[in-house]
Design an enzyme around this catalytic site. Sequence first.
Site, PDB file in Angstrom:
ATOM      1  N   LYS A  58     -13.934  24.772  -6.669  1.00 27.80           N
ATOM      2  CA  LYS A  58     -14.702  25.586  -7.623  1.00 27.80           C
ATOM      3  C   LYS A  58     -14.805  27.032  -7.173  1.00 27.80           C
ATOM      4  O   LYS A  58     -15.140  27.902  -7.957  1.00 27.80           O
ATOM      5  CB  LYS A  58     -16.075  24.969  -7.900  1.00 27.80           C
ATOM      6  CG  LYS A  58     -16.948  24.734  -6.691  1.00 27.80           C
ATOM      7  CD  LYS A  58     -18.274  24.147  -7.124  1.00 27.80           C
ATOM      8  CE  LYS A  58     -18.813  23.074  -6.219  1.00 27.80           C
ATOM      9  NZ  LYS A  58     -19.037  23.422  -4.824  1.00 27.80           N
ATOM     10  N   LYS A  88     -11.887  27.766   5.809  1.00 20.83           N
ATOM     11  CA  LYS A  88     -12.787  28.781   5.234  1.00 20.83           C
ATOM     12  C   LYS A  88     -12.753  30.057   6.060  1.00 20.83           C
ATOM     13  O   LYS A  88     -12.857  31.156   5.512  1.00 20.83           O
ATOM     14  CB  LYS A  88     -14.208  28.235   5.116  1.00 20.83           C
ATOM     15  CG  LYS A  88     -14.314  27.195   4.013  1.00 20.83           C
ATOM     16  CD  LYS A  88     -15.735  26.915   3.614  1.00 20.83           C
ATOM     17  CE  LYS A  88     -15.769  25.949   2.447  1.00 20.83           C
ATOM     18  NZ  LYS A  88     -17.098  25.442   2.151  1.00 20.83           N
ATOM     19  N   LYS A 118      -6.216  21.482  -2.657  1.00 24.50           N
ATOM     20  CA  LYS A 118      -7.317  20.828  -3.382  1.00 24.50           C
ATOM     21  C   LYS A 118      -7.847  21.702  -4.512  1.00 24.50           C
ATOM     22  O   LYS A 118      -7.890  22.923  -4.382  1.00 24.50           O
ATOM     23  CB  LYS A 118      -8.371  20.544  -2.305  1.00 24.50           C
ATOM     24  CG  LYS A 118      -9.730  20.235  -2.759  1.00 24.50           C
ATOM     25  CD  LYS A 118     -10.687  20.149  -1.586  1.00 24.50           C
ATOM     26  CE  LYS A 118     -11.470  21.443  -1.432  1.00 24.50           C
ATOM     27  NZ  LYS A 118     -12.746  21.327  -0.746  1.00 24.50           N
TER      28      LYS A 118
END
Length: 333
Positions: A198, A112, A195
């Site tokens: 969303k 992230k 992966k």
Amino acid sequence: MKKTILSGSTVTGDLTLGNYIGAIHNWKQLQDQYDCLYFLADLHALTTTQDPSVLKNRIYSFFAQYLALGLDPKKNVIFVQSHVHEHTELNWILTCLTPMGYLNRMTQFKEKAEKNIKNINAGLFTYPVLMAADILLYQADLVPVGEDQRQHLELCRDIVGFFERAYQKDIFKMPEAHIGKVGARIMSLQDPLKKMSKSDDNEKNFVSIIEDPKKIEKKIKSAATDSGTEIQFDEENKPGVSNLLTLYSALTGRTISELEQAYVGKMYGHLKVDLAEVVIETLKPVRAQYDDLIKNQDYLDELMKSGAERAQARAQKTLAQVYQAIGLVARKN
Ligand code: TYM
């Protein structure tokens, strides 16, 4: 006594097939045998700057998506994280016990941070500690999650140890991750080496559970496949087809080898057409239910309120024990 289950999802984007298959499908199956708490992690969403009006709508939308996916508010305690302030209070205490070195090892933080290079805030770094607080407040035995959360669960277990060593008190139950055998890591449609997420900027990479059927069909049909023509499960050499087979298997209950047999001599296109139909049919009732629920904000408010009251009654007990154990003085009434 039933065992306690707790899990949640961060309120960003819309829930995807990955969230459904990796987590919520399992939550639904557990709701009859266990004492379950499922929450919307709205505070976790704040590690990236949110547009307040979008966030507000999304909280209602997520709540309606949970219900539309079949989580029953009578069988489970369903609530919004920020409605139970004990989460942030326990978070602080656990933050003061967690060495930075442990947080530095978190692969999700590294990923992230790489993605949000302009906003690597302290919340992104301490995010897994808030997760530990979410779990430990409710004395959860099992935490049903996808593979990507395994490391955070391990950290949570370490934090139980840090607390016990620091205060010589055994207050928290040691939680265990509950990770499904099929579909614990659903991959992106266009890039099957990463992966499905969303919060992906490219919306072709995921299918949301309340997506329009035409869009679903288009996304599945344009999913990346691999060289060769055989429909075989081989994650290393055929990650695209393997991901489609995993989706198919998870949604229908048919085993991967059964599917391989059924598609001998057929082309990738056949598999995609059939899978698109399976996804659309699975999600049709979810979407219909969602469309009904989202119109009724008063009903959602009511359920959020009762969920938060039930959750808070339990969270308060744990927090009071923790405050006492660490020497804080209880306020006299
Ligand atoms: P989140 O919102 O990213 O995902 C919610 C759940 O869906 C699973 N998942 C997947 N499973 C399979 N394939 C995928 N591609 C995929 N993407 C997501 C996740 O593993 C997760 O189980 N930090 C958490 C939310 C959270 C939480 C908690 C979870 C906050 N506190 C306490 C459990 C317990 C998160 O962001 O999940």
